[in-house]
Scaffold this active site. Structure first.
Site, short mmCIF file in Angstrom:
data_model
loop_
_atom_site.label_atom_id
_atom_site.label_comp_id
_atom_site.label_asym_id
_atom_site.label_seq_id
_atom_site.Cartn_x
_atom_site.Cartn_y
_atom_site.Cartn_z
CB CYS A 1 -37.74 -77.73 47.05
SG CYS A 1 -36.70 -77.02 45.74
CG HIS B 1 -41.18 -79.25 44.15
ND1 HIS B 1 -41.73 -78.28 44.96
CD2 HIS B 1 -39.98 -78.76 43.75
CE1 HIS B 1 -40.92 -77.25 45.03
NE2 HIS B 1 -39.84 -77.52 44.30
CD GLU C 1 -44.84 -79.75 45.86
OE1 GLU C 1 -44.36 -78.75 45.29
OE2 GLU C 1 -44.14 -80.58 46.48
#
Length: 251
Positions: A111, A210, A212
């Protein structure tokens, strides 16, 4: 073989915990740490520090985390009213990124991290994406992730890393406008750039979403795998006068 060490860039923000309120703290969402650990790496949290790139001497990979906007002065623009930058992060992360690229350390930008990667390589950003595409689809509401389709350039690092992935999450109001020296290898259906990379380096990848927070955080797993491969190669000496590789220079 020991776990590869992955540096994760961190925020400095006011935080609350226990009886403390508004204390400036170094922090990063635990999801990054969990994803690195699950992939077989060891996470090292890196607070903003622009003095030098010494820490790279002990790292095997660098993960530039998401967060506030990159300062528009870094790419020659005046701030948009909706831009909220963090000069300390810009300075510290650009110091690390410049040094990491000099020695071909594996780098993943997430990002904001992807946007910083583009800026470091001579690119520019759209400061407020709704002005460009006419919708808030990439950040539907504060703290609410969107989701959208994505496609990747065949044969690219992004395509190899994310084979079979055609939808990703989304939470950003800025985006890469021009990639500088990097190659654009991923796009949303509305044309927003979703992945950039450097085909001339071992592993330099930026993703606009994202991973994660995805159930299958493959970009982070790919970073850890690249770091593990590099850990068996020549050592890195990160000194105050710059970073150099013992052995042949990086391309």
């Amino acid at each position: 073989m020991s776990r590869p060490l992955i540096g994760i860039s961190a925020y400095v923000e006011p935080a609350d915990w226990a009886v403390w309120r508004g204390v400036r703290a170094v922090l990063v969402p635990e999801a990054y740490v969990r994803a690195v650990t699950a992939a077989g790496g060891r996470a090292v949290v890196l607070p903003p520090d622009d003095s030098d790139g010494d820490v790279l001497a002990v790292l095997d990979g660098l993960l530039l985390a998401g967060g506030a906007d990159v300062g528009p002065g870094r790419y020659g623009q005046r701030p948009h009213p909706r831009t909220e930058d963090r000069p300390d992060r810009d300075a510290g992360e650009l110091t690390l990124l410049t040094a990491a690229l000099a020695v071909d350390l594996p780098v993943l930008g997430v990002c904001r991290g992807m946007q910083l990667l583009a800026v470091a390589c001579g690119g520019t950003l759209h400061q407020h994406l709704p002005d460009v595409i006419g919708t808030d689809a990439h950040r539907p509401a504060p703290g609410v992730y969107g989701t959208h389709q994505v496609r990747f350039a065949p044969g690219s690092l992004a395509a190899r890393t994310l084979a079979g992935v055609d939808r990703v999450n989304s939470y950003h109001h800025q985006a890469v406008a021009t990639p500088g020296r990097l190659a654009v290898t991923g796009w949303a259906a509305d044309g927003v750039i979703e992945a950039i990379e450097d085909p001339g380096r071992s592993f330099v990848l930026g993703v606009q979403w994202h991973p994660e927070n995805e159930p299958d955080p493959r970009p982070i797993a790919a970073l850890v795998a690249a770091a593990r491969r590099r850990a068996s190669g020549p050592p890195v000496d990160a000194g105050r006068e710059g970073v150099r590789v013992a052995g042949p220079p990086a391309v």
